[in-house]
Write an enzyme that holds these catalytic residues in place. Structure first.
Site, PDB file in Angstrom:
ATOM      1  N   GLY A 158       0.762  -1.244   0.000  1.00 54.24           N
ATOM      2  CA  GLY A 158       0.000   0.000   0.000  1.00 54.24           C
ATOM      3  C   GLY A 158       0.790   1.289   0.000  1.00 54.24           C
ATOM      4  O   GLY A 158       0.213   2.358  -0.235  1.00 54.24           O
ATOM      5  N   GLY A 200       3.925  -3.576  -3.602  1.00 54.17           N
ATOM      6  CA  GLY A 200       3.863  -3.761  -5.049  1.00 54.17           C
ATOM      7  C   GLY A 200       4.314  -2.491  -5.719  1.00 54.17           C
ATOM      8  O   GLY A 200       5.442  -2.355  -6.198  1.00 54.17           O
ATOM      9  N   CYS A 236     -12.020   2.691 -29.575  1.00 53.85           N
ATOM     10  CA  CYS A 236     -13.274   3.366 -29.890  1.00 53.85           C
ATOM     11  C   CYS A 236     -14.090   3.668 -28.648  1.00 53.85           C
ATOM     12  O   CYS A 236     -15.193   3.142 -28.469  1.00 53.85           O
ATOM     13  CB  CYS A 236     -14.076   2.508 -30.859  1.00 53.85           C
ATOM     14  SG  CYS A 236     -13.077   2.122 -32.289  1.00 53.85           S
ATOM     15  N   TYR A 269       0.839  -2.036 -12.088  1.00 50.41           N
ATOM     16  CA  TYR A 269      -0.516  -2.152 -12.612  1.00 50.41           C
ATOM     17  C   TYR A 269      -0.585  -1.572 -14.029  1.00 50.41           C
ATOM     18  O   TYR A 269      -1.572  -0.957 -14.414  1.00 50.41           O
ATOM     19  CB  TYR A 269      -1.526  -1.482 -11.669  1.00 50.41           C
ATOM     20  CG  TYR A 269      -1.361  -1.953 -10.244  1.00 50.41           C
ATOM     21  CD1 TYR A 269      -1.774  -3.227  -9.872  1.00 50.41           C
ATOM     22  CD2 TYR A 269      -0.725  -1.167  -9.285  1.00 50.41           C
ATOM     23  CE1 TYR A 269      -1.584  -3.696  -8.589  1.00 50.41           C
ATOM     24  CE2 TYR A 269      -0.532  -1.628  -7.991  1.00 50.41           C
ATOM     25  CZ  TYR A 269      -0.955  -2.896  -7.644  1.00 50.41           C
ATOM     26  OH  TYR A 269      -0.765  -3.358  -6.374  1.00 50.41           O
TER      27      TYR A 269
HETATM   28  N1  LLP Z   1      -1.409  -7.029  -0.777  1.00 42.70           N
HETATM   29  C1  LLP Z   1      -2.698  -7.147  -1.114  1.00 42.70           C
HETATM   30  C2  LLP Z   1      -3.532  -8.138  -0.409  1.00 42.70           C
HETATM   31  C3  LLP Z   1      -3.243  -6.349  -2.128  1.00 42.70           C
HETATM   32  O1  LLP Z   1      -4.520  -6.475  -2.445  1.00 42.70           O
HETATM   33  C4  LLP Z   1      -2.412  -5.411  -2.795  1.00 42.70           C
HETATM   34  C5  LLP Z   1      -2.946  -4.575  -3.870  1.00 42.70           C
HETATM   35  C6  LLP Z   1      -1.059  -5.328  -2.423  1.00 42.70           C
HETATM   36  C7  LLP Z   1      -0.595  -6.152  -1.398  1.00 42.70           C
HETATM   37  C8  LLP Z   1      -0.087  -4.391  -3.079  1.00 42.70           C
HETATM   38  O2  LLP Z   1      -0.440  -3.060  -2.875  1.00 42.70           O
HETATM   39  P1  LLP Z   1       0.547  -1.901  -3.361  1.00 42.70           P
HETATM   40  O3  LLP Z   1       1.799  -1.963  -2.511  1.00 42.70           O
HETATM   41  O4  LLP Z   1       0.843  -2.119  -4.791  1.00 42.70           O
HETATM   42  O5  LLP Z   1      -0.236  -0.659  -3.129  1.00 42.70           O
HETATM   43  N2  LLP Z   1      -4.830  -1.435  -9.884  1.00 42.70           N
HETATM   44  C9  LLP Z   1      -4.724  -0.405  -8.868  1.00 42.70           C
HETATM   45  C10 LLP Z   1      -4.116  -0.927  -7.584  1.00 42.70           C
HETATM   46  C11 LLP Z   1      -4.827  -2.132  -7.002  1.00 42.70           C
HETATM   47  C12 LLP Z   1      -4.207  -2.656  -5.742  1.00 42.70           C
HETATM   48  C13 LLP Z   1      -4.768  -3.977  -5.378  1.00 42.70           C
HETATM   49  N3  LLP Z   1      -4.171  -4.592  -4.240  1.00 42.70           N
HETATM   50  C14 LLP Z   1      -3.938   0.762  -9.431  1.00 42.70           C
HETATM   51  O6  LLP Z   1      -3.504   0.703 -10.578  1.00 42.70           O
HETATM   52  O7  LLP Z   1      -3.767   1.769  -8.758  1.00 42.70           O
END
Ligand code: LLP
Length: 421
Positions: free
Chosen positions: A239, A275, A345, A374
């Site tokens: 996050g 992530g 489109c 992403y």
């Molecule tokens: N752990 C879990 C259980 C998650 O659901 C997620 C992301 C992460 C870790 C990693 O989170 P990060 O460190 O990347 O914030 N498609 C969206 C983001 C969706 C995130 C979903 N879960 C975007 O492009 O902003």
């Protein structure tokens, strides 16, 4: 910090000029810097030095085998959410004892696959999933290592679509009900209670929501300890946000320091699931201008990449900076306000809206910055567009880590039934 810089007015990834890669692989393509990927992983991971911890990269952010292998080499684990991601991790050489499995909808087959692969933990999100995991583990005559994903009802103050830790979100078990679920899990003979997990959302730009949920989890763990339930792993999810435009997210070290203070005295291994913060600024999407339309009310720069290649602007109204690949070529043309749009489109197909940009002309290349998280992983074949190539740079060399799809790949697996022949 990243390794995309101008040298002699031409955008480079590490030591490679982008036009050289475009000539070899054509546009559009995703371009990753291995130096940036390594630097980000190591910075994040070393911020937690001194605490027993495991950094499990959230595979959904960027799931190319080469990228996964790079993190595995650096000692990373993986946070997965599907059988497909597990398959990728195993192919990439991630140690299954460093893999944790999150997600609200794991199927029977996926649970079985995880158990047979010997993964470290299942982050279970409901009582029904717990019961199914017990059943599958019993059939295989093994004990499933389990954490319960707790929903702490904390506002991450981020985009509504990527907030996950509020009571109204579908994720986890409400913290008020979680102790009862642990007591239930304890009675299931093929489950081994190992940890507590949570993930409150993505692109968080402040530390306080993380601390708020950690405090709630600590209280909760005290409650569990009183009931005689020992916890070996505390998983705080991912996050941590990044800078796309003018956000000022905490540096991983600040984030880690704040958590460390709050974690003092806690006797368990910390799991983190970053992530975006690892991969986002380690890649760009390189695209070429096809046409321009300059109108009375709007200017459009029509490029060869589209919402199927990078969904974030269309989906979340996300901001991605746009830079010319050849700064020298555009310098004399001045600037204009324009939308950068793709060939799809739909009016929602844009990469940038109402943006102050250099005046682009047909044939110019541009880089859509901060596209590593992403980006490719959310791309699709919409409008029957083959998915683009992925390229990884290391120093002076570049490697195609995913071939551009072809028209043949587009129809792979499709069949015309006999009655239509
Ligand atoms: N752990 C879990 C259980 C998650 O659901 C997620 C992301 C992460 C870790 C990693 O989170 P990060 O460190 O990347 O914030 N498609 C969206 C983001 C969706 C995130 C979903 N879960 C975007 O492009 O902003």
């Amino acid at each position: 910090m990243h390794h995309f810089t101008y040298k002699n007015n031409v955008l480079h990834c590490e030591s490679v000029p982008l036009p050289i890669i475009a000539e070899a692989v054509d546009t559009p393509f995703y371009l990753y810097s291995s130096a940036t990927l390594s630097h980000h992983f190591e910075t994040f991971d070393s911020s937690f030095a001194g605490l027993p911890h495991l950094t499990c990269f959230a595979v959904k952010a960027c799931s190319n085998l080469a990228v996964l292998r790079l993190f595995a080499r650096l000692g990373g684990g993986a946070d997965i959410v599907s059988g497909g991601e597990l398959f990728r991790c195993l192919k990439a050489g991630v140690d299954p004892r460093r893999i944790i499995y999150s997600g609200v909808g794991k199927t029977r087959e996926e649970l079985r696959y995880g158990l047979l692969s010997g993964i470290l933990l299942f982050n279970v999100e409901s009582v029904q999933e717990l019961e199914l995991l017990q059943e599958v583990a019993a059939t295989l005559e093994v004990k499933a290592p389990v954490s319960l994903r707790v929903n702490p009802d904390v506002d991450p103050r981020t985009h509504a679509y990527i907030s996950t830790g509020l009571a109204k979100n579908k994720f986890g078990v409400p913290i008020s009900e979680a102790a009862a679920v642990y007591r239930q899990a304890r009675t299931m003979p093929n489950l081994k209670i190992m940890g507590v997990s949570c993930h409150i959302g993505s692109q968080l730009t402040e530390v306080s929501p993380f601390l708020e949920s950690l405090r709630k989890l600590k209280d909760f763990m005290k409650q569990l300890a009183k009931a005689g339930i020992a916890i070996r792993y505390l998983d705080l999810g991912g996050g941590l946000g990044v800078r796309y435009q003018d956000e000022t997210p905490p540096h991983p070290r600040e984030y880690a320091e704040a958590l460390k203070q709050e974690l003092a005295g806690l006797d368990c291994t910390l799991i983190l699931e970053p992530g975006r913060v690892i991969v986002c600024n380690a890649a760009v999407l390189v695209s070429r201008v096809l046409y321009t339309k300059r109108g009375r009310s709007k200017n459009f720069v029509i490029v060869d990449a589209a919402m199927n290649d990078l969904a974030r602007p269309s989906l979340y109204d996300a901001f991605h900076d746009i830079l010319p690949v050849d700064q020298g070529a555009v310098a004399a043309r001045g600037r204009e306000t324009a939308d950068v749009v793709g060939p799809i489109c739909e009016s929602g197909d844009f990469l940038a809206k109402g943006r102050d940009l250099p005046v682009f002309e047909s044939g110019d290349m541009l880089a859509v910055m901060s596209s590593g998280a992403y980006g490719f992983s959310m791309s699709s074949n919409y409008n029957s567009r083959p998915r683009v190539a992925e390229v990884l740079v290391q120093g002076e060399e570049f490697f195609v880590i995913r071939d551009r799809e072809t028209y043949d790949t587009l129809i792979q697996g499709e069949n015309i039934p006999d009655f239509l022949r």
